[in-house]
Scaffold this motif. Structure first.
Motif, PDB file in Angstrom:
ATOM      1  N   SER A  41       0.843  -1.190   0.000  1.00  0.00           N
ATOM      2  CA  SER A  41       0.000   0.000   0.000  1.00  0.00           C
ATOM      3  C   SER A  41       0.883   1.247   0.000  1.00  0.00           C
ATOM      4  N   HIS A  42       0.659   2.134  -0.975  1.00  0.00           N
ATOM      5  CA  HIS A  42       1.538   3.288  -1.140  1.00  0.00           C
ATOM      6  C   HIS A  42       0.888   4.591  -0.710  1.00  0.00           C
ATOM      7  N   VAL A  43      -0.363   4.849  -1.167  1.00  0.00           N
ATOM      8  CA  VAL A  43      -0.996   6.115  -0.863  1.00  0.00           C
ATOM      9  C   VAL A  43      -2.505   5.955  -0.998  1.00  0.00           C
ATOM     10  N   VAL A  44      -3.245   6.789  -0.271  1.00  0.00           N
ATOM     11  CA  VAL A  44      -4.703   6.824  -0.393  1.00  0.00           C
ATOM     12  C   VAL A  44      -5.096   8.231  -0.830  1.00  0.00           C
ATOM     13  N   MET A  45      -5.888   8.297  -1.904  1.00  0.00           N
ATOM     14  CA  MET A  45      -6.329   9.574  -2.447  1.00  0.00           C
ATOM     15  C   MET A  45      -7.847   9.632  -2.421  1.00  0.00           C
ATOM     16  N   MET A  46      -8.394  10.809  -2.216  1.00  0.00           N
ATOM     17  CA  MET A  46      -9.827  11.011  -2.370  1.00  0.00           C
ATOM     18  C   MET A  46     -10.074  11.368  -3.830  1.00  0.00           C
ATOM     19  N   ALA A  47     -10.912  10.563  -4.507  1.00  0.00           N
ATOM     20  CA  ALA A  47     -11.057  10.709  -5.949  1.00  0.00           C
ATOM     21  C   ALA A  47     -12.462  10.359  -6.400  1.00  0.00           C
ATOM     22  N   SER A  48     -12.768  10.701  -7.645  1.00  0.00           N
ATOM     23  CA  SER A  48     -14.013  10.279  -8.279  1.00  0.00           C
ATOM     24  C   SER A  48     -13.848   8.845  -8.776  1.00  0.00           C
ATOM     25  N   PRO A  49     -14.854   7.990  -8.566  1.00  0.00           N
ATOM     26  CA  PRO A  49     -14.685   6.557  -8.833  1.00  0.00           C
ATOM     27  C   PRO A  49     -14.910   6.151 -10.291  1.00  0.00           C
ATOM     28  N   MET A  50     -14.318   6.900 -11.234  1.00  0.00           N
ATOM     29  CA  MET A  50     -14.378   6.479 -12.629  1.00  0.00           C
ATOM     30  C   MET A  50     -13.023   6.754 -13.270  1.00  0.00           C
ATOM     31  N   ASP A  51     -12.752   6.048 -14.370  1.00  0.00           N
ATOM     32  CA  ASP A  51     -11.474   6.154 -15.080  1.00  0.00           C
ATOM     33  C   ASP A  51     -10.296   5.873 -14.143  1.00  0.00           C
ATOM     34  N   LEU A  52     -10.468   4.892 -13.258  1.00  0.00           N
ATOM     35  CA  LEU A  52      -9.437   4.627 -12.256  1.00  0.00           C
ATOM     36  C   LEU A  52      -8.206   3.931 -12.838  1.00  0.00           C
ATOM     37  N   GLU A  53      -8.367   3.197 -13.928  1.00  0.00           N
ATOM     38  CA  GLU A  53      -7.185   2.623 -14.569  1.00  0.00           C
ATOM     39  C   GLU A  53      -6.324   3.734 -15.188  1.00  0.00           C
ATOM     40  N   ASP A  54      -6.973   4.733 -15.774  1.00  0.00           N
ATOM     41  CA  ASP A  54      -6.235   5.898 -16.263  1.00  0.00           C
ATOM     42  C   ASP A  54      -5.520   6.588 -15.111  1.00  0.00           C
ATOM     43  N   PHE A  55      -6.205   6.710 -13.974  1.00  0.00           N
ATOM     44  CA  PHE A  55      -5.619   7.356 -12.799  1.00  0.00           C
ATOM     45  C   PHE A  55      -4.378   6.603 -12.336  1.00  0.00           C
ATOM     46  N   ALA A  56      -4.474   5.269 -12.262  1.00  0.00           N
ATOM     47  CA  ALA A  56      -3.342   4.462 -11.798  1.00  0.00           C
ATOM     48  C   ALA A  56      -2.126   4.655 -12.701  1.00  0.00           C
ATOM     49  N   GLU A  93      12.016  -3.713 -11.192  1.00  0.00           N
ATOM     50  CA  GLU A  93      12.999  -2.663 -10.936  1.00  0.00           C
ATOM     51  C   GLU A  93      12.325  -1.390 -10.435  1.00  0.00           C
ATOM     52  N   CYS A  94      11.116  -1.117 -10.912  1.00  0.00           N
ATOM     53  CA  CYS A  94      10.367   0.048 -10.432  1.00  0.00           C
ATOM     54  C   CYS A  94       9.911  -0.168  -8.988  1.00  0.00           C
ATOM     55  N   PHE A  95       9.488  -1.367  -8.693  1.00  0.00           N
ATOM     56  CA  PHE A  95       9.037  -1.674  -7.333  1.00  0.00           C
ATOM     57  C   PHE A  95      10.197  -1.599  -6.354  1.00  0.00           C
ATOM     58  N   ALA A  96      11.384  -2.027  -6.761  1.00  0.00           N
ATOM     59  CA  ALA A  96      12.567  -1.956  -5.893  1.00  0.00           C
ATOM     60  C   ALA A  96      12.893  -0.504  -5.558  1.00  0.00           C
ATOM     61  N   LYS A  97      12.785   0.391  -6.550  1.00  0.00           N
ATOM     62  CA  LYS A  97      13.031   1.818  -6.317  1.00  0.00           C
ATOM     63  C   LYS A  97      11.987   2.406  -5.386  1.00  0.00           C
ATOM     64  N   LEU A  98      10.742   1.970  -5.554  1.00  0.00           N
ATOM     65  CA  LEU A  98       9.659   2.470  -4.707  1.00  0.00           C
ATOM     66  C   LEU A  98       9.871   2.047  -3.260  1.00  0.00           C
ATOM     67  N   LYS A  99      10.245   0.806  -3.055  1.00  0.00           N
ATOM     68  CA  LYS A  99      10.495   0.316  -1.694  1.00  0.00           C
ATOM     69  C   LYS A  99      11.670   1.039  -1.055  1.00  0.00           C
ATOM     70  N   GLU A 100      12.703   1.301  -1.814  1.00  0.00           N
ATOM     71  CA  GLU A 100      13.874   1.999  -1.267  1.00  0.00           C
ATOM     72  C   GLU A 100      13.506   3.422  -0.868  1.00  0.00           C
ATOM     73  N   HIS A 101      12.679   4.075  -1.691  1.00  0.00           N
ATOM     74  CA  HIS A 101      12.231   5.433  -1.378  1.00  0.00           C
ATOM     75  C   HIS A 101      11.418   5.446  -0.091  1.00  0.00           C
ATOM     76  N   ARG A 102      10.513   4.485   0.055  1.00  0.00           N
ATOM     77  CA  ARG A 102       9.693   4.411   1.260  1.00  0.00           C
ATOM     78  C   ARG A 102      10.547   4.105   2.493  1.00  0.00           C
TER      79      ARG A 102
END
Length: 283
Positions: A41-56, A93-102
């Motif tokens: 789990s990285h972040v929680v955002m308050m958002a409108s519940p449509m076009d969520l794949e575009d959002f991701a 490789e992207c996930f490894a960078k994300l974990k290191e940042h966190r």
């Protein structure tokens, strides 16, 4: 979730003078959306519940979690009692960078995101974008005229922002809406990236937003190499400074018949005086 994602009906009482009328009102939905990368789990955002794949996809690109759309392998929407989880699978490789940042953030104490290193990350030096001629006033007005008809959720709720991709003639080619202005822009970025062969390149287009141009909005555009951002409302000082450093065109207070050019790709300084800005705002 409602039958029409993004809106929900409520019974209300409308008062006009001494009269009261019971009516139905459509309100914009706002839900908690958790972005979960490879099970983390990285972040929680308050958002409108449509076009969520575009959002991701757009959030992952604009925040630098991935560098290319191909590094996002899939998105699954998992409804929860209190919101929606987006289970996003990204390259290792992207996930490894994300974990290191966190891990670096978690090791800090006191005020949390403090210190020179975290400030430099939060307010990063923008990258130069390709030089692009400033859209003319007719093109900007054309885009503004099309904005309302391309915002169906805003037309019935009056509570959401829009971010639009426009060609150099001001024709809206793609638009996304959300209760959050950053989310609307991320959805636009994601939708464009998903079908990037269907839309013109950055040098042949500009982005119009229905909100103010904050630093974060400029930064997201800069991360995607977008050369021109036009905002209906004002920019912040930091947004103007970063747009100038990046060589971006930044336009604010876009209205019918007027707008203010804060920076252009032709020069580091726009040369606009406070008196000129005040006059443009007042017209």
């Amino acid at each position: 979730m409602s039958a029409n994602p993004g809106r929900k009906a409520f019974r209300v009482t409308q008062r006009r003078g001494t009269e009261s009328v019971t009516a139905q009102d459509l309100l914009a939905e706002e839900v908690a959306v958790a972005l979960v990368y490879n099970g983390l789990s990285h972040v929680v955002m308050m958002a409108s519940p449509m076009d969520l794949e575009d959002f991701a996809l757009g959030f992952s690109l604009s925040e630098g979690i991935i560098e290319r759309p191909e590094q996002l392998y899939g998105v699954e929407q998992v409804p929860q009692k209190l919101g929606i989880e987006l289970h996003i699978e990204i390259a290792s490789e992207c996930f490894a960078k994300l974990k290191e940042h966190r891990r670096n953030l978690a090791g800090r104490t006191g005020c949390g995101l403090c210190g020179a290193e975290s400030l430099q990350q939060a307010v990063a030096t923008p990258k130069p974008v390709p030089a692009l001629a400033l859209p003319d006033g007719e093109s900007i007005e054309n885009a503004l005229a099309q904005l309302r008809q391309n915002q169906p959720l805003q037309s019935v709720t009056g509570a959401v922002h829009g971010a639009a991709l426009c060609d150099l003639g001001g024709n809206i080619l793609l638009l996304r809406e959300d209760v959050g202005r950053h989310n609307a822009l991320d959805k636009l970025i994601g939708a464009r990236a998903e079908d990037r062969d269907d839309y013109p390149a950055n040098e042949d287009s500009f982005v119009l937003i229905s909100s103010r141009a904050s630093y974060e909005m400029v930064n997201k555009c800069n991360a995607m190499g977008i050369s021109t951002l036009v905002a209906v409302s004002a920019p912040t000082a930091l947004a103007v400074e970063h747009a100038s450093m990046a060589g971006m065109n930044l336009v604010g207070f876009a209205r019918t018949g007027r707008h203010v050019v804060y920076t252009t790709s032709a020069a580091a300084q726009s040369g606009i005086t406070e008196e000129q800005i005040s006059l443009a705002r007042a017209k």
